[in-house]
Design a protein around this motif. Structure first.
Motif, PDB file in Angstrom:
ATOM      1  N   THR A   3      51.542  13.095  65.827  1.00 34.17           N
ATOM      2  CA  THR A   3      52.953  13.260  66.184  1.00 34.17           C
ATOM      3  C   THR A   3      53.734  13.915  65.043  1.00 34.17           C
ATOM      4  N   ASP A   4      54.984  14.234  65.330  1.00 30.99           N
ATOM      5  CA  ASP A   4      55.822  14.846  64.302  1.00 30.99           C
ATOM      6  C   ASP A   4      56.284  13.839  63.248  1.00 30.99           C
ATOM      7  N   GLU A   5      55.794  12.609  63.343  1.00 30.24           N
ATOM      8  CA  GLU A   5      56.099  11.604  62.320  1.00 30.24           C
ATOM      9  C   GLU A   5      55.261  11.818  61.054  1.00 30.24           C
ATOM     10  N   PHE A   6      54.228  12.664  61.150  1.00 29.66           N
ATOM     11  CA  PHE A   6      53.377  12.946  59.977  1.00 29.66           C
ATOM     12  C   PHE A   6      54.050  14.031  59.119  1.00 29.66           C
ATOM     13  N   THR A   7      55.216  13.703  58.632  1.00 31.76           N
ATOM     14  CA  THR A   7      56.041  14.696  57.936  1.00 31.76           C
ATOM     15  C   THR A   7      55.499  15.096  56.569  1.00 31.76           C
ATOM     16  N   GLU A   8      54.653  14.240  55.956  1.00 33.40           N
ATOM     17  CA  GLU A   8      54.144  14.520  54.605  1.00 33.40           C
ATOM     18  C   GLU A   8      52.704  15.036  54.617  1.00 33.40           C
ATOM     19  N   LEU A   9      52.164  15.306  55.794  1.00 30.76           N
ATOM     20  CA  LEU A   9      50.768  15.717  55.908  1.00 30.76           C
ATOM     21  C   LEU A   9      50.544  17.103  55.291  1.00 30.76           C
ATOM     22  N   GLU A  10      49.597  17.165  54.342  1.00 24.50           N
ATOM     23  CA  GLU A  10      49.278  18.420  53.660  1.00 24.50           C
ATOM     24  C   GLU A  10      47.882  18.934  53.995  1.00 24.50           C
ATOM     25  N   PHE A  11      46.979  18.019  54.363  1.00 25.46           N
ATOM     26  CA  PHE A  11      45.601  18.397  54.695  1.00 25.46           C
ATOM     27  C   PHE A  11      45.200  17.707  55.992  1.00 25.46           C
ATOM     28  N   LEU A  12      44.731  18.510  56.962  1.00 19.69           N
ATOM     29  CA  LEU A  12      44.310  17.974  58.252  1.00 19.69           C
ATOM     30  C   LEU A  12      42.957  18.569  58.624  1.00 19.69           C
ATOM     31  N   SER A  13      41.998  17.702  58.939  1.00 22.25           N
ATOM     32  CA  SER A  13      40.664  18.159  59.336  1.00 22.25           C
ATOM     33  C   SER A  13      40.329  17.623  60.726  1.00 22.25           C
ATOM     34  N   MET A  14      40.109  18.561  61.655  1.00 21.88           N
ATOM     35  CA  MET A  14      39.722  18.211  63.027  1.00 21.88           C
ATOM     36  C   MET A  14      38.469  19.012  63.388  1.00 21.88           C
ATOM     37  N   VAL A  15      37.395  18.765  62.691  1.00 24.44           N
ATOM     38  CA  VAL A  15      36.136  19.478  62.884  1.00 24.44           C
ATOM     39  C   VAL A  15      35.354  18.848  64.038  1.00 24.44           C
ATOM     40  N   ASN A  16      34.887  19.708  64.949  1.00 27.19           N
ATOM     41  CA  ASN A  16      34.022  19.258  66.043  1.00 27.19           C
ATOM     42  C   ASN A  16      34.643  18.116  66.856  1.00 27.19           C
ATOM     43  N   VAL A  17      35.842  18.362  67.354  1.00 30.39           N
ATOM     44  CA  VAL A  17      36.502  17.355  68.190  1.00 30.39           C
ATOM     45  C   VAL A  17      36.686  17.846  69.627  1.00 30.39           C
ATOM     46  N   GLY A  18      36.199  19.039  69.958  1.00 30.01           N
ATOM     47  CA  GLY A  18      36.275  19.545  71.320  1.00 30.01           C
ATOM     48  C   GLY A  18      37.588  20.222  71.665  1.00 30.01           C
ATOM     49  N   LEU A  19      38.308  20.706  70.649  1.00 31.60           N
ATOM     50  CA  LEU A  19      39.592  21.349  70.931  1.00 31.60           C
ATOM     51  C   LEU A  19      39.405  22.713  71.596  1.00 31.60           C
ATOM     52  N   SER A  20      40.185  22.972  72.614  1.00 32.77           N
ATOM     53  CA  SER A  20      40.221  24.297  73.235  1.00 32.77           C
ATOM     54  C   SER A  20      41.634  24.877  73.210  1.00 32.77           C
ATOM     55  N   SER A  21      42.595  24.058  72.747  1.00 32.15           N
ATOM     56  CA  SER A  21      43.985  24.505  72.684  1.00 32.15           C
ATOM     57  C   SER A  21      44.709  23.781  71.543  1.00 32.15           C
ATOM     58  N   LEU A  22      45.706  24.466  70.980  1.00 36.07           N
ATOM     59  CA  LEU A  22      46.540  23.865  69.930  1.00 36.07           C
ATOM     60  C   LEU A  22      47.976  23.664  70.416  1.00 36.07           C
ATOM     61  N   ALA A  23      48.169  23.763  71.711  1.00 39.26           N
ATOM     62  CA  ALA A  23      49.512  23.706  72.289  1.00 39.26           C
ATOM     63  C   ALA A  23      50.244  22.405  71.975  1.00 39.26           C
TER      64      ALA A  23
END
Length: 237
Positions: A38-58
C-alpha cells in the motif's frame, strides 16, 4: 504463500512506514497483480518481488523513496509506464527473465530520469540486432545495461564498495603495521630483559667470588696468626 500474507509476515509487528527494505521473493500473486503493498510504505527504498507471478504493475502503489526494484523472473511484458508514475526516483531496475520483446516495451522507462542501471537478461529483447546500442540510445540516462556500460566496463559491486569503505575506516594496512611494531617492541623488550638478567647474574657471581675471596683471605690470616703464636710458645719453652 500468497504475497499479501508474506508482506504481513515481513512486517513483524512494525508499521509499513518503518520499512525501508522489503523482500517477498517466491511468494504468489493470485491474479498477476501486486497484492498487500500500500501507499503506507512511504519510507521503502528497496523492494524485491522476484518470481511472484506478476504480469502487471497496475496496482503498484506510490513509492516515492524507492530506489532499487527487483522484478526478475515474472511475466511482465508491458505496463512499465506505471514505474515512472509510482516510483519516479528509481536508480536500479531488474527486469531480467520477463517477457519483454520489443524496444517499445522499455520506451516507457524514458521518464525515469534517475535510472542508472537496467537489467534485461533472459528477455527476448536481448536477441534484437544492435540491442545494446538501441537501448542506450533510447534511455540516455542509463549508465549500465545488464551490468556493463557502453564501453563494456563492468558496474561496480556495491558490496565490494562497502567492504572497501569499511577497510578504510577500520584497521587496514596501518593497523597491521602498528601490530607488527608492537610485536617487534615486545621482542626487543624481551631481549633487553634477558640481557638485563644476564648482567644481574654476572654481577651476582662477581659479588659471590669477592665474598669467597674475602673469606679465604681472612682464613689465611688466621692461619698465619696461629702459626705465629705457636712459634712464640716454642721460643718461650
Amino acid at each position: 504463500m500468497d504475497m499479501r500474507k508474506r508482506i504481513t509476515l515481513e512486517l513483524r509487528n512494525r508499521s509499513p512506514a518503518e520499512i525501508a527494505e522489503l523482500v517477498v521473493d517466491n511468494s504468489r500473486s493470485a491474479d498477476g497483480e501486486v497484492e498487500g503493498l500500500t501507499d503506507e510504505f512511504t519510507e521503502l527504498e528497496f523492494l524485491s518481488m522476484v518470481n511472484v507471478g506478476l504480469s502487471s504493475l497496475a496496482k503498484l502503489p506510490p513509492l516515492p523513496k524507492l530506489r532499487k526494484l527487483e522484478l526478475s523472473d515474472n511475466n511482465l511484458s508491458g505496463s512499465l509506464e506505471t514505474l515512472s508514475e509510482k516510483c519516479p526516483n528509481l536508480t536500479y531496475l531488474n527486469l531480467s527473465g520477463n517477457k519483454i520483446k520489443e524496444l517499445s516495451n522499455v520506451e516507457a522507462l524514458q521518464n525515469l530520469k534517475s535510472l542508472q542501471s537496467l537489467d534485461l537478461f533472459n528477455c527476448e529483447i536481448t536477441s534484437l540486432e544492435d540491442y545494446r546500442e538501441s537501448v542506450f540510445e533510447l534511455l540516455p540516462q542509463v549508465t549500465y545495461l545488464d551490468g556493463f556500460d557502453q564501453e563494456d566496463n563492468e558496474a561496480p559491486d556495491s558490496e565490494a564498495d562497502d567492504e572497501d569503505e569499511d577497510g578504510e575506516d577500520g584497521a587496514g594496512p596501518t593497523g597491521d603495521y602498528d601490530e607488527e611494531d608492537d610485536e617487534e617492541d615486545e621482542e626487543d623488550g624481551s631481549e633487553g630483559g634477558e640481557e638485563d638478567d644476564d648482567d644481574e647474574d654476572d654481577y651476582a657471581e662477581e659479588e659471590e667470588e669477592e665474598d669467597q675471596a674475602a673469606v679465604q683471605g681472612q682464613k689465611r690470616k688466621r692461619d698465619v696468626d696461629d702459626e705465629g703464636e705457636d712459634d712464640d710458645d716454642e721460643e718461650d719453652d
